[in-house]
Design a protein around this motif. Structure first.
Motif, mmCIF file in Angstrom:
data_model
loop_
_atom_site.group_PDB
_atom_site.id
_atom_site.type_symbol
_atom_site.label_atom_id
_atom_site.label_comp_id
_atom_site.label_asym_id
_atom_site.label_seq_id
_atom_site.Cartn_x
_atom_site.Cartn_y
_atom_site.Cartn_z
ATOM 1 N N ALA A 93 66.992 23.588 -47.578
ATOM 2 C CA ALA A 93 66.477 22.779 -46.467
ATOM 3 C C ALA A 93 65.251 23.415 -45.824
ATOM 4 N N PRO A 94 64.067 22.862 -46.101
ATOM 5 C CA PRO A 94 62.888 23.226 -45.310
ATOM 6 C C PRO A 94 62.874 22.350 -44.057
ATOM 7 N N SER A 95 61.920 22.575 -43.175
ATOM 8 C CA SER A 95 61.823 21.721 -41.993
ATOM 9 C C SER A 95 61.564 20.275 -42.435
ATOM 10 N N ALA A 96 62.138 19.307 -41.666
ATOM 11 C CA ALA A 96 62.117 17.900 -42.083
ATOM 12 C C ALA A 96 60.883 17.169 -41.566
ATOM 13 N N ALA A 136 55.714 35.968 -47.189
ATOM 14 C CA ALA A 136 56.390 34.666 -47.236
ATOM 15 C C ALA A 136 55.326 33.654 -47.650
ATOM 16 N N PRO A 137 55.437 33.116 -48.875
ATOM 17 C CA PRO A 137 54.345 32.275 -49.380
ATOM 18 C C PRO A 137 53.919 31.181 -48.396
ATOM 19 N N GLY A 138 54.905 30.610 -47.684
ATOM 20 C CA GLY A 138 54.602 29.498 -46.783
ATOM 21 C C GLY A 138 53.710 29.874 -45.623
ATOM 22 N N MET A 139 53.647 31.155 -45.302
ATOM 23 C CA MET A 139 52.886 31.567 -44.125
ATOM 24 C C MET A 139 51.372 31.485 -44.355
ATOM 25 N N SER A 154 61.479 36.013 -57.800
ATOM 26 C CA SER A 154 62.755 36.586 -58.257
ATOM 27 C C SER A 154 63.743 36.698 -57.095
ATOM 28 N N THR A 155 63.251 36.410 -55.883
ATOM 29 C CA THR A 155 64.092 36.532 -54.682
ATOM 30 C C THR A 155 64.474 35.153 -54.142
ATOM 31 N N VAL A 156 65.491 35.158 -53.257
ATOM 32 C CA VAL A 156 65.942 33.898 -52.666
ATOM 33 C C VAL A 156 66.193 34.106 -51.171
ATOM 34 N N ALA A 157 65.859 33.082 -50.372
ATOM 35 C CA ALA A 157 66.027 33.147 -48.913
ATOM 36 C C ALA A 157 67.315 32.420 -48.522
ATOM 37 N N ILE A 158 68.174 33.098 -47.737
ATOM 38 C CA ILE A 158 69.467 32.503 -47.360
ATOM 39 C C ILE A 158 69.678 32.562 -45.849
ATOM 40 N N LEU A 180 59.065 38.760 -42.127
ATOM 41 C CA LEU A 180 58.025 37.963 -42.783
ATOM 42 C C LEU A 180 57.585 36.796 -41.900
ATOM 43 N N ARG A 181 58.505 36.377 -41.004
ATOM 44 C CA ARG A 181 58.160 35.297 -40.066
ATOM 45 C C ARG A 181 58.936 35.550 -38.779
ATOM 46 N N PRO A 182 58.243 35.657 -37.617
ATOM 47 C CA PRO A 182 58.985 35.839 -36.368
ATOM 48 C C PRO A 182 59.697 34.543 -35.991
ATOM 49 N N GLY A 242 55.510 16.413 -49.289
ATOM 50 C CA GLY A 242 54.162 16.756 -49.749
ATOM 51 C C GLY A 242 53.968 18.261 -49.684
ATOM 52 N N ARG A 243 55.040 19.007 -50.030
ATOM 53 C CA ARG A 243 55.014 20.474 -49.899
ATOM 54 C C ARG A 243 54.532 21.117 -51.187
ATOM 55 N N PRO A 244 53.616 22.108 -51.093
ATOM 56 C CA PRO A 244 53.165 22.812 -52.303
ATOM 57 C C PRO A 244 54.357 23.464 -53.017
ATOM 58 N N THR A 294 63.872 33.419 -37.969
ATOM 59 C CA THR A 294 63.234 34.698 -38.298
ATOM 60 C C THR A 294 63.552 34.980 -39.764
ATOM 61 N N ILE A 295 62.532 35.378 -40.543
ATOM 62 C CA ILE A 295 62.783 35.737 -41.953
ATOM 63 C C ILE A 295 62.637 37.247 -42.118
ATOM 64 N N VAL A 296 63.685 37.882 -42.662
ATOM 65 C CA VAL A 296 63.656 39.336 -42.884
ATOM 66 C C VAL A 296 63.823 39.625 -44.373
ATOM 67 N N ASP A 329 54.717 26.121 -54.671
ATOM 68 C CA ASP A 329 54.894 27.586 -54.641
ATOM 69 C C ASP A 329 55.426 28.053 -53.286
ATOM 70 N N ASN A 330 55.812 27.092 -52.423
ATOM 71 C CA ASN A 330 56.340 27.463 -51.105
ATOM 72 C C ASN A 330 57.869 27.317 -51.121
ATOM 73 N N PRO A 331 58.600 28.430 -51.335
ATOM 74 C CA PRO A 331 60.041 28.347 -51.586
ATOM 75 C C PRO A 331 60.849 27.832 -50.398
ATOM 76 N N LEU A 332 62.073 27.381 -50.709
ATOM 77 C CA LEU A 332 62.952 26.793 -49.694
ATOM 78 C C LEU A 332 64.037 27.787 -49.280
HETATM 79 P P1 AMP Z 1 60.627 26.234 -43.886
HETATM 80 O O1 AMP Z 1 61.933 26.008 -44.533
HETATM 81 O O2 AMP Z 1 59.765 25.029 -43.860
HETATM 82 O O3 AMP Z 1 60.857 26.875 -42.567
HETATM 83 O O4 AMP Z 1 59.892 27.298 -44.783
HETATM 84 C C1 AMP Z 1 60.589 28.346 -45.400
HETATM 85 C C2 AMP Z 1 59.831 29.626 -45.279
HETATM 86 O O5 AMP Z 1 60.597 30.626 -45.966
HETATM 87 C C3 AMP Z 1 58.463 29.594 -45.922
HETATM 88 O O6 AMP Z 1 57.528 30.265 -45.091
HETATM 89 C C4 AMP Z 1 58.684 30.350 -47.225
HETATM 90 O O7 AMP Z 1 57.517 30.946 -47.697
HETATM 91 C C5 AMP Z 1 59.752 31.370 -46.821
HETATM 92 N N1 AMP Z 1 60.533 31.835 -47.990
HETATM 93 C C6 AMP Z 1 61.476 31.146 -48.674
HETATM 94 N N2 AMP Z 1 61.945 31.859 -49.726
HETATM 95 C C7 AMP Z 1 61.301 33.042 -49.697
HETATM 96 C C8 AMP Z 1 61.334 34.210 -50.513
HETATM 97 N N3 AMP Z 1 62.136 34.297 -51.578
HETATM 98 N N4 AMP Z 1 60.514 35.241 -50.189
HETATM 99 C C9 AMP Z 1 59.706 35.150 -49.116
HETATM 100 N N5 AMP Z 1 59.630 34.075 -48.302
HETATM 101 C C10 AMP Z 1 60.398 33.029 -48.593
#
Ligand code: AMP
Ligand code: MG
Length: 343
Positions: free
Chosen positions: A137-140, A224-227, A112-116, A190-192, A53-55, A178-180, A57-60
């Motif tokens: 994989a987001p949190s389960a 970080a959109p999810g925040m 345009s970016t990707v989180a790894i 972006l997330r501690p 049930g994840r929005p 931690t997201i950098v 616009d909240n990237p993975l």
């Molecule tokens: P979760 O996997 O549930 O821990 O959530 C992933 C987190 O990573 C969320 O807060 C997203 O907004 C953030 N995230 C994923 N991809 C990006 C991106 N390209 N730019 C900024 N934040 C991202």
């Protein structure tokens, strides 16, 4: 859908088969359990959003288990990223890169970016290697709820909605990575998470916190959109008390007394140093304040335990923001909807 429980590592190949066929599998990582799908399969990825049930616009975050898997996914690897990868991968650190067109837009929430991330958990690594696929994989958990740090909590949220759950015991970091962001000038947290700002500063000359993380009024838009979403919230109303220990204990005990008079079930989230000072039947200590890693490990499970106990209000201590403490307080303040009482 019947959700298969895989509690024998010998049967991990079953999880790999499901993932290769486009299915969804929850898997332990060192941070929290993740809900995995083939990151390059749009349909599989859309099912992650549905199950949680994840929005949209909240990237993975995409998980890899080999540095060679990175190249096709990212347009450019800045020097700062190479340094961080060398020091902290595998581990609880996610890096933001400019993406290539190979990564479906749905994984990136249209960015345009990707989180790894390159996780350190052996089960997650084995699975990525067995499938040969980058895994989104987001949190389960169900979106908005506290993240799961064990297989039982995944089952509670996602039984019947996903193909399988791999039970690999407890996630020991207990808070998400931690997201950098390294794509826009000064490296920015972006997330501690488990890797602290001080640890990152041992490797980089400078790294700042996203101003939205520090703003008290919540009007600054987080990068970080999810925040921006309500998160980590149990059914109970959570309130955080800040101030001297003595005054906090007094104020919480006064609130507990009031609740008792009104037949409201209320509980206390505290540390070993204060747990004997409260007058409540529902007291959960997260551990000693001198071992913040232990506090991080127990936080989400404690929030879910209050729900098991049908507690309606939770009075929480404010924990130190030193080291991993900034991740603890980031999650706790979100779970409280930023409801903070200063005494
Ligand atoms: P979760 O996997 O549930 O821990 O959530 C992933 C987190 O990573 C969320 O807060 C997203 O907004 C953030 N995230 C994923 N991809 C990006 C991106 N390209 N730019 C900024 N934040 C991202
Ligand atoms: Mg999450």
């Amino acid at each position: 859908m019947h959700t298969l429980m895989i509690d024998d590592q010998e049967k991990l190949y079953m999880a790999a088969d499901i993932l290769r066929a486009g299915g969804l599998v929850a898997v332990p990582t060192e941070t929290v359990y993740g809900l995995c799908a083939n990151a390059l399969d749009e349909h599989a990825v859309s099912n992650i959003y549905k199950a949680k049930g994840r929005p949209s616009d909240n990237p993975l975050i995409i998980h890899i288990a080999d540095l060679e898997m990175l190249q096709p996914l990212v347009a450019h690897i800045p020097d700062s990223a190479s340094l961080l990868m060398e020091h902290f991968w595998p581990g609880p650190l996610t890096l933001i890169f400019e993406s290539t067109s190979l990564v479906p837009l749905s994984v990136r929430g249209g960015l345009s970016t990707v989180a790894i991330r390159f996780p350190s958990h052996p089960t997650m690594q084995d699975l990525i290697r067995m499938t040969g696929l980058p895994l989104a994989a987001p949190s389960a958990n169900t979106s908005g709820k506290p993240s799961p740090t064990n297989a039982k909590r995944v089952f509670e949220d996602l039984n019947g909605k996903i193909d399988a759950i791999v039970d690999g015991g407890l996630s020991t970091v207990g808070v998400e990575s931690t997201i950098v962001d390294l794509t826009s000038g000064t490296p920015t947290i972006l997330r501690p998470g488990g890797i602290t700002q001080d640890m990152l500063l041992e490797v980089l000359d400078t790294i700042i916190m996203d101003p939205a993380l520090l703003s008290v009024d919540a009007t600054t838009k987080p990068k970080a959109p999810g925040m921006k979403y309500t998160h980590y919230a149990p059914n109970a109303e959570v309130m955080i008390y800040k101030g001297d220990d003595e005054k906090v204990v007094e104020a919480i005990n006064a609130a507990l007394l009031q609740d008792k008079a009104h037949n409201i079930y209320s509980g206390v989230l505290c540390d070993d140093e204060t747990k004997s000072l409260f007058h409540s039947d529902f007291i959960i200590s997260l551990g000693s304040r001198h071992t913040p890693c232990e506090i991080a490990m127990h936080l989400f499970e404690a929030l879910r335990t209050f729900d098991d106990l049908k507690v309606q209000k939770v009075y929480a201590l404010s924990f130190s923001t030193e080291g991993v403490g900034s991740a603890i307080m980031n999650r706790l303040e979100k779970s409280a909807g930023h409801h903070i009482i200063y005494v």
